[in-house]
Design a protein around this motif. Structure first.
Motif, PDB file in Angstrom:
ATOM      1  N   GLU A 227       0.845  -1.204   0.000  1.00  0.00           N
ATOM      2  CA  GLU A 227       0.000   0.000   0.000  1.00  0.00           C
ATOM      3  C   GLU A 227       0.870   1.240   0.000  1.00  0.00           C
ATOM      4  OE1 GLU A 227      -2.647  -0.131   3.279  1.00  0.00           O
ATOM      5  OE2 GLU A 227      -3.980  -1.585   2.353  1.00  0.00           O
ATOM      6  N   GLY A 228       1.880   1.212   0.837  1.00  0.00           N
ATOM      7  CA  GLY A 228       2.895   2.250   0.821  1.00  0.00           C
ATOM      8  C   GLY A 228       4.214   1.618   0.408  1.00  0.00           C
ATOM      9  N   ILE A 229       5.241   2.434   0.331  1.00  0.00           N
ATOM     10  CA  ILE A 229       6.578   1.933   0.020  1.00  0.00           C
ATOM     11  C   ILE A 229       7.512   2.459   1.098  1.00  0.00           C
ATOM     12  CG2 ILE A 229       8.480   1.948  -1.639  1.00  0.00           C
ATOM     13  CD1 ILE A 229       6.408   2.270  -3.838  1.00  0.00           C
ATOM     14  N   GLU A 271       5.271   7.193  -3.268  1.00  0.00           N
ATOM     15  CA  GLU A 271       4.020   6.449  -3.088  1.00  0.00           C
ATOM     16  C   GLU A 271       2.919   6.916  -4.035  1.00  0.00           C
ATOM     17  OE1 GLU A 271       2.561   6.101   0.881  1.00  0.00           O
ATOM     18  OE2 GLU A 271       4.353   5.054   1.608  1.00  0.00           O
ATOM     19  N   THR A 272       2.963   8.179  -4.456  1.00  0.00           N
ATOM     20  CA  THR A 272       1.928   8.667  -5.374  1.00  0.00           C
ATOM     21  C   THR A 272       2.111   8.111  -6.781  1.00  0.00           C
ATOM     22  OG1 THR A 272       3.171  10.645  -6.079  1.00  0.00           O
ATOM     23  CG2 THR A 272       1.811  10.831  -4.080  1.00  0.00           C
ATOM     24  N   ILE A 273       3.242   7.448  -7.013  1.00  0.00           N
ATOM     25  CA  ILE A 273       3.520   6.848  -8.317  1.00  0.00           C
ATOM     26  C   ILE A 273       3.468   5.327  -8.247  1.00  0.00           C
ATOM     27  CG2 ILE A 273       5.202   6.725 -10.217  1.00  0.00           C
ATOM     28  CD1 ILE A 273       6.521   9.248  -8.924  1.00  0.00           C
ATOM     29  N   CYS A 274       4.004   4.770  -7.165  1.00  0.00           N
ATOM     30  CA  CYS A 274       4.271   3.330  -7.127  1.00  0.00           C
ATOM     31  C   CYS A 274       3.527   2.558  -6.047  1.00  0.00           C
ATOM     32  CB  CYS A 274       5.768   3.092  -6.934  1.00  0.00           C
ATOM     33  SG  CYS A 274       6.805   3.988  -8.098  1.00  0.00           S
ATOM     34  N   SER A 330       8.422   0.932 -11.915  1.00  0.00           N
ATOM     35  CA  SER A 330       9.601   0.310 -11.307  1.00  0.00           C
ATOM     36  C   SER A 330      10.834   1.204 -11.387  1.00  0.00           C
ATOM     37  CB  SER A 330       9.889  -1.041 -11.971  1.00  0.00           C
ATOM     38  OG  SER A 330      10.216  -0.889 -13.336  1.00  0.00           O
ATOM     39  N   ARG A 331      10.914   2.061 -12.397  1.00  0.00           N
ATOM     40  CA  ARG A 331      12.090   2.925 -12.522  1.00  0.00           C
ATOM     41  C   ARG A 331      12.219   3.846 -11.308  1.00  0.00           C
ATOM     42  NH1 ARG A 331      15.945   4.803 -15.624  1.00  0.00           N
ATOM     43  NH2 ARG A 331      16.531   6.996 -15.488  1.00  0.00           N
ATOM     44  N   TYR A 332      11.094   4.353 -10.817  1.00  0.00           N
ATOM     45  CA  TYR A 332      11.147   5.267  -9.674  1.00  0.00           C
ATOM     46  C   TYR A 332      11.588   4.538  -8.406  1.00  0.00           C
ATOM     47  CZ  TYR A 332       8.770   8.631 -12.657  1.00  0.00           C
ATOM     48  OH  TYR A 332       8.460   9.501 -13.682  1.00  0.00           O
ATOM     49  N   VAL A 333      11.097   3.316  -8.231  1.00  0.00           N
ATOM     50  CA  VAL A 333      11.548   2.532  -7.071  1.00  0.00           C
ATOM     51  C   VAL A 333      13.036   2.228  -7.205  1.00  0.00           C
ATOM     52  CG1 VAL A 333      11.202   0.434  -5.713  1.00  0.00           C
ATOM     53  CG2 VAL A 333       9.246   1.518  -6.826  1.00  0.00           C
ATOM     54  N   GLY A 334      13.478   1.939  -8.431  1.00  0.00           N
ATOM     55  CA  GLY A 334      14.896   1.695  -8.665  1.00  0.00           C
ATOM     56  C   GLY A 334      15.760   2.886  -8.277  1.00  0.00           C
ATOM     57  N   LEU A 335      15.273   4.090  -8.567  1.00  0.00           N
ATOM     58  CA  LEU A 335      16.006   5.299  -8.160  1.00  0.00           C
ATOM     59  C   LEU A 335      16.121   5.382  -6.637  1.00  0.00           C
ATOM     60  CD1 LEU A 335      14.514   7.943 -10.627  1.00  0.00           C
ATOM     61  CD2 LEU A 335      16.911   7.205 -10.518  1.00  0.00           C
ATOM     62  N   ALA A 336      15.022   5.091  -5.953  1.00  0.00           N
ATOM     63  CA  ALA A 336      15.042   5.139  -4.487  1.00  0.00           C
ATOM     64  C   ALA A 336      16.009   4.100  -3.926  1.00  0.00           C
ATOM     65  CB  ALA A 336      13.632   4.902  -3.943  1.00  0.00           C
ATOM     66  N   PHE A 362      10.123  -6.440 -11.970  1.00  0.00           N
ATOM     67  CA  PHE A 362      10.846  -5.230 -11.584  1.00  0.00           C
ATOM     68  C   PHE A 362      12.362  -5.396 -11.594  1.00  0.00           C
ATOM     69  CE2 PHE A 362       7.022  -4.970  -8.654  1.00  0.00           C
ATOM     70  CZ  PHE A 362       6.324  -4.107  -9.465  1.00  0.00           C
ATOM     71  N   ILE A 363      12.831  -6.598 -11.272  1.00  0.00           N
ATOM     72  CA  ILE A 363      14.236  -6.785 -10.921  1.00  0.00           C
ATOM     73  C   ILE A 363      15.195  -6.259 -11.992  1.00  0.00           C
ATOM     74  CG2 ILE A 363      16.032  -8.522 -10.523  1.00  0.00           C
ATOM     75  CD1 ILE A 363      14.366  -7.990  -8.073  1.00  0.00           C
ATOM     76  N   GLU A 364      14.941  -6.595 -13.246  1.00  0.00           N
ATOM     77  CA  GLU A 364      15.864  -6.182 -14.303  1.00  0.00           C
ATOM     78  C   GLU A 364      15.921  -4.654 -14.425  1.00  0.00           C
ATOM     79  OE1 GLU A 364      18.936  -6.900 -16.549  1.00  0.00           O
ATOM     80  OE2 GLU A 364      17.789  -8.483 -15.538  1.00  0.00           O
ATOM     81  N   GLU A 365      14.742  -4.011 -14.305  1.00  0.00           N
ATOM     82  CA  GLU A 365      14.714  -2.542 -14.365  1.00  0.00           C
ATOM     83  C   GLU A 365      15.448  -1.947 -13.169  1.00  0.00           C
ATOM     84  OE1 GLU A 365      14.091   1.184 -15.846  1.00  0.00           O
ATOM     85  OE2 GLU A 365      13.698  -0.733 -16.834  1.00  0.00           O
ATOM     86  N   PHE A 366      15.249  -2.529 -11.995  1.00  0.00           N
ATOM     87  CA  PHE A 366      15.977  -2.066 -10.812  1.00  0.00           C
ATOM     88  C   PHE A 366      17.482  -2.108 -11.068  1.00  0.00           C
ATOM     89  CE2 PHE A 366      12.488  -3.564  -7.624  1.00  0.00           C
ATOM     90  CZ  PHE A 366      11.714  -2.492  -7.991  1.00  0.00           C
TER      91      PHE A 366
END
Length: 425
Positions: A227-229, A271-274, A330-336, A362-366
């Motif tokens: 729900e959140g990240i 969280e507003t994206i992912c 997934s790109r945004y989570v990868g940045l984080a 997601f893994i490859e994009e991360f």
């Protein structure tokens, strides 16, 4: 056994405290070494044989240690060997999300069992906490658990907490009614056993360390995608808390200036994206533009709504719209994650939470993002792994939290009676 990092205090100002500390640490030596004799304990700890004998007598009397036969002789009589009794007590672990309670049972050593999920609207604590109490009672009162001694309850909670007081400071995904709610006090008064509360990502990191893929990691980061990240960070075997206990709130890292309004009050947060609510909003808004044969469109035609499980299931199909949506986020989570790797240099990063069932997407994009946003010496050496605990990481971590507090703290009241039974009210 010295590598266990266990130190025995021998010259105290407070003899009661030191006795408690020595007793707790001897339990952990026995627990970690499977079979060991009193003589070996004396050699490792430096305590006198009479002191060891007294502590072991207490541990046997309380059921936490048992004698299990004879060891090899070192020139004299064969020594009696001791073993930790992991069935001497049990803990209950609970993960709370906005629409669900997950509950599990664990003995004092093994991976939790009997994991159950109960649909409950948790946004109003006045109603939700009574449902939580009833759920715990059902576990304790179950006919299979009548002979069990319950020693503690661990709670994985989605919000900012004062963990010492056990109060909720802010829970943006549950609502303002939870602000200031004394959850620990309410549950302790109801069940009269210790209650331990921590944020879900932190206990999930602990669960990964105790029971998952991180058992050999001294430093790890756990990314909770639900729900959140958020992130749980373990450095040097300890959970990173920060000065107020709020460390790890990566879901509220701003990714898009003047982006969508977040529940926290800022704009453009991760969280507003992912987060799951954000993904649901995006899919719902774009459904009218999808072809009739799209799998999500077909599910919507049947049920007149789309749930996150629909998106996750359809995303397993190659070239599906649902998969594209998840890849975009997934790109945004990868940045984080890249920022976390640069800051903490962990042994590994684990991806868990509700969306971990499609984490392969997601893994490859991360990895691609991390390769271009971290020092190569750090990023290349940091494996990105899917949590072995899957969607159960939070509730398993809640059990690990209770076990850590009960088995590692000299202030633990593990030797006091737990809950043998609970009366219906």
């Amino acid at each position: 056994m010295e590598k266990l990092g266990i130190k025995i205090m021998r010259s105290p100002a407070n003899s009661k405290y030191v006795k408690r500390l020595n007793r707790m640490r001897i339990i952990n030596i026995i627990k970690e070494n499977e079979l060991i004799s009193r003589q070996q304990l004396a050699e490792v700890t430096g305590l006198t044989p009479p002191a060891i004998t007294g502590i072991i007598r207490e541990l046997i009397d309380t059921g936490f240690v048992k004698e299990v036969g004879l060891g090899e002789s070192q020139g004299g009589r064969r020594p009696v060997t001791l073993q930790f009794n992991c069935l001497a007590g049990y803990v209950i672990g609970i993960e709370i999300t906005s629409q669900e309670i997950t509950i599990a049972l664990a003995d004092l050593k093994n991976v939790p069992i009997d994991i159950q999920r109960i649909k409950v609207d948790m946004k109003n604590p006045d109603v939700a906490v009574q449902e939580l109490i009833n759920t715990i009672k059902k576990v304790i009162l179950h006919e299979d658990h009548q002979s069990k001694r319950f020693l503690g309850i661990g709670i994985a909670f989605p919000g900012m907490l004062n963990t010492h007081e056990g109060t909720v400071k802010r829970a943006v995904n549950l609502g303002k009614k939870w602000n200031g709610f004394p959850l620990k006090t309410v549950l302790t008064q109801e069940f009269n056993i210790p209650v331990f509360i921590e944020t879900n990502s932190k206990v999930a990191a602990l669960g990964e360390k105790w029971f998952g893929g991180g058992t050999n990691c001294e430093n790890l980061i756990y990314i909770n995608m639900g729900e959140g990240i958020s992130a749980g960070i373990i450095m040097g075997e300890s959970i990173v808390q920060g000065s107020q206990g709020y460390a790890g709130q990566i879901g509220h890292t701003v990714m898009i200036e003047q982006g969508a309004l977040c529940n926290c009050g800022n704009r453009g947060c991760l969280e507003t994206i992912c987060g799951i609510p954000a993904i649901l909003r995006k899919v719902t808004a774009e459904l009218p533009f999808l072809a009739n044969e799209d799998a999500l469109q077909q599910r919507f035609a049947i049920h007149n709504e789309i749930q996150i499980n629909d998106i996750l299931e359809v995303a397993l199909q190659e070239d599906s719209y649902a998969r594209d949506v998840l890849r975009q986020t997934s790109r945004y989570v990868g940045l984080a994650i890249s920022h976390m790797i640069n800051l903490y240099n962990p042994d590994a990063v684990f991806i868990g939470g509700k969306m971990s069932i499609v984490a392969e997407i997601f893994i490859e994009e991360f990895r691609n993002v991390i390769a271009t946003h971290t020092f190569s010496e750090v990023g290349d050496a940091t494996p990105i792994l899917i949590s072995k605990l899957g969607i159960d990481s939070g509730v398993i971590g809640a059990c690990a939290l209770a076990l850590k507090k009960l088995l590692k703290s000299p202030n633990s009241n593990i030797f006091e009676d737990g809950v043998d039974n609970v009366e219906q009210k």
